[in-house]
Design an enzyme around this catalytic site. Structure first.
Site, PDB file in Angstrom:
ATOM      1  N   LYS A 175       0.829  -1.204   0.000  1.00  0.00           N
ATOM      2  CA  LYS A 175       0.000   0.000   0.000  1.00  0.00           C
ATOM      3  C   LYS A 175       0.863   1.253   0.000  1.00  0.00           C
ATOM      4  O   LYS A 175       1.704   1.431   0.867  1.00  0.00           O
ATOM      5  CB  LYS A 175      -0.925  -0.020   1.214  1.00  0.00           C
ATOM      6  CG  LYS A 175      -1.902  -1.204   1.202  1.00  0.00           C
ATOM      7  CD  LYS A 175      -2.722  -1.288   2.472  1.00  0.00           C
ATOM      8  CE  LYS A 175      -1.890  -1.685   3.657  1.00  0.00           C
ATOM      9  NZ  LYS A 175      -2.704  -2.000   4.857  1.00  0.00           N
ATOM     10  N   THR A 206      -9.413   8.528   8.826  1.00  0.00           N
ATOM     11  CA  THR A 206      -8.797   7.376   8.170  1.00  0.00           C
ATOM     12  C   THR A 206      -8.615   6.190   9.104  1.00  0.00           C
ATOM     13  O   THR A 206      -7.900   5.243   8.780  1.00  0.00           O
ATOM     14  CB  THR A 206      -7.431   7.777   7.605  1.00  0.00           C
ATOM     15  OG1 THR A 206      -6.606   8.286   8.681  1.00  0.00           O
ATOM     16  CG2 THR A 206      -7.560   8.855   6.533  1.00  0.00           C
ATOM     17  N   GLY A 208      -8.767   2.833  10.662  1.00  0.00           N
ATOM     18  CA  GLY A 208      -9.198   1.517  10.207  1.00  0.00           C
ATOM     19  C   GLY A 208      -9.074   1.262   8.725  1.00  0.00           C
ATOM     20  O   GLY A 208      -9.617   0.275   8.220  1.00  0.00           O
ATOM     21  N   THR A 209      -8.331   2.107   7.997  1.00  0.00           N
ATOM     22  CA  THR A 209      -8.251   1.908   6.551  1.00  0.00           C
ATOM     23  C   THR A 209      -7.585   0.580   6.186  1.00  0.00           C
ATOM     24  O   THR A 209      -8.033  -0.115   5.272  1.00  0.00           O
ATOM     25  CB  THR A 209      -7.478   3.055   5.870  1.00  0.00           C
ATOM     26  OG1 THR A 209      -6.232   3.254   6.551  1.00  0.00           O
ATOM     27  CG2 THR A 209      -8.277   4.339   5.918  1.00  0.00           C
ATOM     28  N   GLY A 210      -6.518   0.211   6.889  1.00  0.00           N
ATOM     29  CA  GLY A 210      -5.838  -1.047   6.585  1.00  0.00           C
ATOM     30  C   GLY A 210      -6.706  -2.253   6.870  1.00  0.00           C
ATOM     31  O   GLY A 210      -6.762  -3.205   6.075  1.00  0.00           O
ATOM     32  N   CYS A 211      -7.392  -2.235   8.004  1.00  0.00           N
ATOM     33  CA  CYS A 211      -8.309  -3.329   8.341  1.00  0.00           C
ATOM     34  C   CYS A 211      -9.422  -3.432   7.308  1.00  0.00           C
ATOM     35  O   CYS A 211      -9.794  -4.536   6.867  1.00  0.00           O
ATOM     36  CB  CYS A 211      -8.923  -3.095   9.720  1.00  0.00           C
ATOM     37  SG  CYS A 211      -7.747  -2.917  11.066  1.00  0.00           S
TER      38      CYS A 211
END
Length: 282
Positions: A175, A206, A208-211
């Site tokens: 990412k 933003t 929790g974007t990765g989860c």
């Protein structure tokens, strides 16, 4: 008879603020038409302002959660998130041969900068990266896994994705959302290395974007015929969730993305992104 709904498992930590961890995963899965299930690996004390504590669930109890669940339900895909200790990472690794379409988000640092993985767990997570079907590190996580400086441009991003493959990963979505150049990610597997351009959304919400992205990939992989298709559609979904994050007005820090932007009533602004997802996948 209607086809069975895709069943997707998340193995991850809990976020009492609801924007990350298993809470974000389950919201994402439901929003994308999958039936979400969870095995909890850690309890956290956190909010949109940051993390104040992490309590790892004993590895034997994580095994009990998984043994009990898997004896009854076979997931069509699995997302693996926060594994706070080496013991937890090794325990979860025992189940990978029995799981399909595994997506590992090697969570080490929260968006807020709080460290979520202890130092002893790094080698265990590296071993797990070689066994999952897809890993989704961000710039800092890839750098930590490789022992290099974070990528500063797209060329280095592509190189680090390929280095992660050389280190044993089967597929990588690296990412690049923190690059100055924009929101371009890189997908790499044994056959190709593909930059995936995205649109940068200017919002402070933003959390929790990765989860959200990794669980979206798992939910969509159970419904798509390839990894790259699942990744592309998951990126489109996350962009929509970011575009509508500000209307939630949750918390005083970095608020959550809007997982239900296309589903909640009286939210006509979500329809455009939903149509775009349908067009791009169809």
């Amino acid at each position: 008879m209607n086809a069975a709904i895709p069943k997707v498992l998340t193995i991850a930590g809990s976020d009492p603020a609801g924007g990350a961890g298993i809470q974000a995963d389950l919201k994402t899965m439901g929003a994308l038409g999958a039936y979400g299930m969870s095995a909890v690996t850690a309890l956290t004390a956190q909010s949109t302002r940051g993390v104040t504590g992490v309590h790892a669930v004993p590895a034997d109890f994580v095994r009990l959660q998984l043994d009990t669940l898997l004896a009854d339900i076979a997931p069509d895909a699995t997302k693996i998130g926060m594994l706070a200790t080496a013991e937890l990472a090794d325990a979860v690794g025992e189940y990978l041969p029995a799981l399909r379409h595994t997506v590992l988000d090697p969570v080490m640092v929260a968006t807020s900068g709080d460290r979520l993985l202890d130092a002893d767990a790094m080698d265990a997570v590296r071993r797990l990266c070689a066994r999952a079907e897809l890993i989704t590190p961000n710039l800092l996580e890839a750098a930590a896994l490789l022992g290099r400086a974070p990528a500063a441009d797209l060329d280095e991003l592509c190189l680090q994705a390929e280095l992660l493959l050389a280190a044993g990963a089967r597929r990588v979505l690296l990412k690049g959302g923190h690059l100055d150049a924009g929101a371009t990610d890189v997908y790499a597997d044994a056959d190709c290395t593909v930059p995936l351009p995205g649109r940068r959304v200017h919002t402070r919400n933003t959390h929790g974007t990765g989860c959200t992205l990794s669980s979206a990939i798992a939910a969509l992989r159970a419904q798509r015929d390839s990894w790259i298709a699942a990744v592309r559609d998951a990126k489109t979904y996350l962009t929509g969730a970011l575009e509508h994050a500000d209307c939630l007005a949750v918390g005083g820090g970095h608020g959550p993305v809007h997982h239900y932007f296309a589903l909640w009533p009286n939210r006509p602004e979500g329809e455009g992104t939903k149509r775009r997802m349908d067009e791009e996948s169809g």
